[in-house]
Scaffold this active site. Structure first.
Site, PDB file in Angstrom:
ATOM      1  N   ASP A  69       0.852  -1.197   0.000  1.00 44.27           N
ATOM      2  CA  ASP A  69       0.000   0.000   0.000  1.00 44.27           C
ATOM      3  C   ASP A  69       0.889   1.249   0.000  1.00 44.27           C
ATOM      4  O   ASP A  69       2.025   1.216  -0.469  1.00 44.27           O
ATOM      5  CB  ASP A  69      -0.982  -0.067   1.182  1.00 44.27           C
ATOM      6  CG  ASP A  69      -2.275   0.705   0.933  1.00 44.27           C
ATOM      7  OD1 ASP A  69      -2.268   1.942   1.086  1.00 44.27           O
ATOM      8  OD2 ASP A  69      -3.302   0.075   0.572  1.00 44.27           O
ATOM      9  N   ASP A  70       0.379   2.333   0.533  1.00 43.14           N
ATOM     10  CA  ASP A  70       1.055   3.635   0.489  1.00 43.14           C
ATOM     11  C   ASP A  70       2.453   3.573   1.136  1.00 43.14           C
ATOM     12  O   ASP A  70       2.726   2.682   1.940  1.00 43.14           O
ATOM     13  CB  ASP A  70       0.178   4.660   1.231  1.00 43.14           C
ATOM     14  CG  ASP A  70       0.425   6.095   0.764  1.00 43.14           C
ATOM     15  OD1 ASP A  70       1.391   6.334   0.019  1.00 43.14           O
ATOM     16  OD2 ASP A  70      -0.361   6.977   1.161  1.00 43.14           O
ATOM     17  N   LYS A 148      -3.932  -0.485  -6.732  1.00 47.11           N
ATOM     18  CA  LYS A 148      -4.965   0.250  -5.983  1.00 47.11           C
ATOM     19  C   LYS A 148      -4.698   1.736  -6.189  1.00 47.11           C
ATOM     20  O   LYS A 148      -3.585   2.204  -5.949  1.00 47.11           O
ATOM     21  CB  LYS A 148      -4.866  -0.114  -4.498  1.00 47.11           C
ATOM     22  CG  LYS A 148      -5.700   0.764  -3.564  1.00 47.11           C
ATOM     23  CD  LYS A 148      -5.575   0.276  -2.125  1.00 47.11           C
ATOM     24  CE  LYS A 148      -6.181   1.249  -1.135  1.00 47.11           C
ATOM     25  NZ  LYS A 148      -5.996   0.794   0.264  1.00 47.11           N
ATOM     26  N   ASP A 150      -5.800   5.431  -5.114  1.00 49.67           N
ATOM     27  CA  ASP A 150      -6.495   6.169  -4.052  1.00 49.67           C
ATOM     28  C   ASP A 150      -7.014   7.524  -4.559  1.00 49.67           C
ATOM     29  O   ASP A 150      -6.896   7.834  -5.762  1.00 49.67           O
ATOM     30  CB  ASP A 150      -5.528   6.318  -2.857  1.00 49.67           C
ATOM     31  CG  ASP A 150      -6.229   6.143  -1.529  1.00 49.67           C
ATOM     32  OD1 ASP A 150      -7.446   6.419  -1.444  1.00 49.67           O
ATOM     33  OD2 ASP A 150      -5.558   5.748  -0.551  1.00 49.67           O
ATOM     34  N   TRP A 187     -13.537   5.800  -2.307  1.00 52.56           N
ATOM     35  CA  TRP A 187     -14.349   5.815  -1.076  1.00 52.56           C
ATOM     36  C   TRP A 187     -15.844   5.981  -1.334  1.00 52.56           C
ATOM     37  O   TRP A 187     -16.589   6.441  -0.467  1.00 52.56           O
ATOM     38  CB  TRP A 187     -13.872   6.918  -0.112  1.00 52.56           C
ATOM     39  CG  TRP A 187     -12.392   7.151  -0.123  1.00 52.56           C
ATOM     40  CD1 TRP A 187     -11.422   6.184  -0.162  1.00 52.56           C
ATOM     41  CD2 TRP A 187     -11.706   8.409  -0.116  1.00 52.56           C
ATOM     42  NE1 TRP A 187     -10.173   6.776  -0.175  1.00 52.56           N
ATOM     43  CE2 TRP A 187     -10.328   8.127  -0.148  1.00 52.56           C
ATOM     44  CE3 TRP A 187     -12.130   9.734  -0.078  1.00 52.56           C
ATOM     45  CZ2 TRP A 187      -9.354   9.135  -0.150  1.00 52.56           C
ATOM     46  CZ3 TRP A 187     -11.168  10.740  -0.073  1.00 52.56           C
ATOM     47  CH2 TRP A 187      -9.802  10.430  -0.101  1.00 52.56           C
ATOM     48  N   GLY A 188     -16.286   5.643  -2.542  1.00 49.65           N
ATOM     49  CA  GLY A 188     -17.714   5.725  -2.826  1.00 49.65           C
ATOM     50  C   GLY A 188     -18.188   7.088  -3.286  1.00 49.65           C
ATOM     51  O   GLY A 188     -19.385   7.295  -3.494  1.00 49.65           O
ATOM     52  N   VAL A 189     -17.253   8.034  -3.469  1.00 52.23           N
ATOM     53  CA  VAL A 189     -17.654   9.389  -3.869  1.00 52.23           C
ATOM     54  C   VAL A 189     -18.196   9.363  -5.308  1.00 52.23           C
ATOM     55  O   VAL A 189     -17.575   8.798  -6.204  1.00 52.23           O
ATOM     56  CB  VAL A 189     -16.445  10.354  -3.771  1.00 52.23           C
ATOM     57  CG1 VAL A 189     -16.836  11.745  -4.274  1.00 52.23           C
ATOM     58  CG2 VAL A 189     -15.935  10.422  -2.339  1.00 52.23           C
ATOM     59  N   ARG A 204     -13.993   0.903  -4.323  1.00 54.60           N
ATOM     60  CA  ARG A 204     -14.375   1.044  -2.920  1.00 54.60           C
ATOM     61  C   ARG A 204     -15.719   1.746  -2.838  1.00 54.60           C
ATOM     62  O   ARG A 204     -15.987   2.686  -3.594  1.00 54.60           O
ATOM     63  CB  ARG A 204     -13.302   1.836  -2.175  1.00 54.60           C
ATOM     64  CG  ARG A 204     -12.134   0.942  -1.726  1.00 54.60           C
ATOM     65  CD  ARG A 204     -12.422   0.282  -0.403  1.00 54.60           C
ATOM     66  NE  ARG A 204     -12.606   1.315   0.592  1.00 54.60           N
ATOM     67  CZ  ARG A 204     -11.586   1.965   1.160  1.00 54.60           C
ATOM     68  NH1 ARG A 204     -10.335   1.659   0.880  1.00 54.60           N
ATOM     69  NH2 ARG A 204     -11.816   2.910   2.042  1.00 54.60           N
ATOM     70  N   ASP A 208     -12.642   4.357   4.899  1.00 55.93           N
ATOM     71  CA  ASP A 208     -11.797   3.262   5.400  1.00 55.93           C
ATOM     72  C   ASP A 208     -12.465   2.465   6.522  1.00 55.93           C
ATOM     73  O   ASP A 208     -13.108   3.023   7.403  1.00 55.93           O
ATOM     74  CB  ASP A 208     -10.475   3.813   5.952  1.00 55.93           C
ATOM     75  CG  ASP A 208      -9.503   4.155   4.831  1.00 55.93           C
ATOM     76  OD1 ASP A 208      -9.894   4.101   3.649  1.00 55.93           O
ATOM     77  OD2 ASP A 208      -8.347   4.477   5.159  1.00 55.93           O
TER      78      ASP A 208
END
Ligand SMILES: *[C@@H]1O[C@H](CO)[C@@H](O)[C@H](O)[C@H]1NC(C)=O
Ligand SMILES: *[C@@H]1O[C@H](CO)[C@@H](O)[C@H](O)[C@H]1NC(C)=O
Length: 418
Positions: A69-70, A148, A150, A187-189, A204, A208
């Site tokens: 990840d990050d 992934k 972000d 994030w579903g935006v 996603r 989180d």
């Protein structure tokens, strides 16, 4: 006679013809990601040891991705000439290609992380506006199998039309010619389930996850109406797993962890572990290994029909507001069904949601009667019932069957077949 569920399935199969075709397996990916437990505290040593643990303990159960990840790249910036991202020489002295070669030598896959905005969430260089093509090429050159992407440090244009920017990375990945699982993490935006299936493998649906019951339940509730967007090759992503992830003061109980895993299996979710899998063979982590390696449960996630479960009905008693019992006592059971391949085969999860606090004594444990008719099955046919967690057959049932007593935050998972 065709059941209601079977009708729904036929509609779903028509819908998924529009999904991305990038050479990825049609079933939800299984693997591990560094973020939930380690955050930025990652290194070559951790990833090598995790690859070894996955090879020896988890590969035979279907887990294959090891995802970084990050915080893996040089924070100070890109290469001045090539503009490529540079692996942090302290954390990853032999680079990322070394790790993907190592993963591939074990029959495993390697994943990496970037951001659609100018910087990642932890402040490392993002793929920004002008680097999607360069980064996709770099990742393909390194042998990356999973990306992934972000949604931090975006600008107004990216926030107004995120699909445009996520699509650019999708096209860039496609033009590398390498099959790379593409995981959108915004994030579903702006309802990614409406635009992401054409350009990605997963998106996603929420912010989180945290290792606590309130987080698991709130994510479950957001994913509840989204079942129709998930199917072969493309998945709603309710975020990575928190089984055996200890992040004080938060940690799921062993029971909650089992329920969380069951629900993510039912949701057709990618199954990305967040725990220290190097310790799964230790006696004090045996409980977690038992959850994560139950083949009968995993087979529900990996069923070839690849459908997301629906909440079919609830059994509620008492006055419940905001997940809190406002009367003398309460109970709240949910019955979820996931259509499986074959004729009239279902996975059915029965969840005792209870309250948010595991010590909320107002929520009762109870037995639940499962109505086969409500599940869309024939009331007059005998079905075989198998309990997948205890790995036992409960015999045949016609019309209905009753569970044993289910404690708050606990679950039962049944396979029902003719
Ligand atoms: C690129 O897109 C084309 C057209 O959809 C598809 O056939 C091909 O498999 C894709 N390749 C990769 C590597 O994603
Ligand atoms: C469940 O079914 C049993 C047997 O048919 C019945 O006695 C019982 O009352 C039912 N319980 C509920 C809560 O419906």
């Amino acid at each position: 006679m065709r059941s209601k569920l079977l009708h729904t399935t036929l509609l779903l199969l028509v819908g998924v013809a529009l999904c991305l075709n990038n050479g990825i397996d049609k079933r939800p990916p299984m693997g591990w990601n560094s973020w939930n437990l380690y955050g930025c505290d990652i290194s070559e040593k951790l990833i090598v040891e995790t690859i070894n643990a996955m090879d020896s303990t988890l590969k035979k159960f279907g887990y294959q991705y090891v995802n970084i990840d990050d915080c893996w790249s040089l924070k100070s910036g890109r290469h001045p000439d090539t503009q490529e991202l540079i692996p942090d020489p302290q954390r990853f002295p032999r680079g990322i290609k070394f790790l993907s070669d190592y993963a591939h030598s074990k029959g495993l896959k390697l994943g990496i992380y970037s951001d659609v905005g100018y910087n990642t969430c932890a402040g490392y260089p993002g793929s920004g506006d002008k680097y999607y093509e360069i980064d996709a090429k770099t990742f393909a050159k390194w042998g990356i199998d999973y990306l992934k992407l972000d949604y931090c440090n975006t600008d107004k244009a990216m926030e107004a039309e995120p699909w445009k920017y996520y699509e650019r990375m999708s096209l860039a990945l496609n033009s590398t010619g390498r099959p790379i699982f593409y995981s959108i993490c915004n994030w579903g935006v702006k309802n990614p389930w409406e635009w992401a299936p054409k350009i990605s493998n997963s998106w996603r649906t929420t912010g989180d996850i945290e290792p606590k019951w309130a987080s698991v339940i709130s994510i479950l509730d957001i994913n509840k109406p989204l079942y129709k967007y998930s199917g072969p090759y493309t998945f709603n992503d309710p975020d990575m797993l928190e089984v055996d992830v200890d992040r004080p003061p938060n940690k799921l109980t062993n029971t909650e962890a089992k329920t969380h895993f069951t629900l993510w299996v039912m949701l057709n979710s990618p199954l990305l572990l967040g725990n220290d899998i190097r310790r799964l063979e230790d006696e004090d982590h045996k409980w977690a290994k038992d959850i994560l390696t139950n083949e009968e449960v995993i087979s529900i996630s990996q069923d070839p029909l690849v459908q997301q479960a629906r909440l079919v009905y609830e059994e509620k008693k008492g006055v419940i507001e905001d997940n809190t019992c406002k009367s003398e006592s309460c109970s709240w059971f949910e019955v979820w069904a996931k259509q499986l391949s074959g004729s009239q085969r279902l996975a059915v999860a029965v969840v005792n949601r209870g309250g948010i606090d595991p010590n909320d004594k107002k929520f009762n444990k109870d037995r639940v009667n499962i109505s086969l008719e409500k599940l869309g099955l024939d009331a007059s046919t005998e079905y075989k019932i198998r309990d997948l967690w205890t790995r036992t057959s409960l015999g045949n049932a016609k019309g209905q069957f009753s569970t044993d007593v289910i404690e708050a935050h606990d679950v039962r998972l049944f396979k029902i077949s003719k």
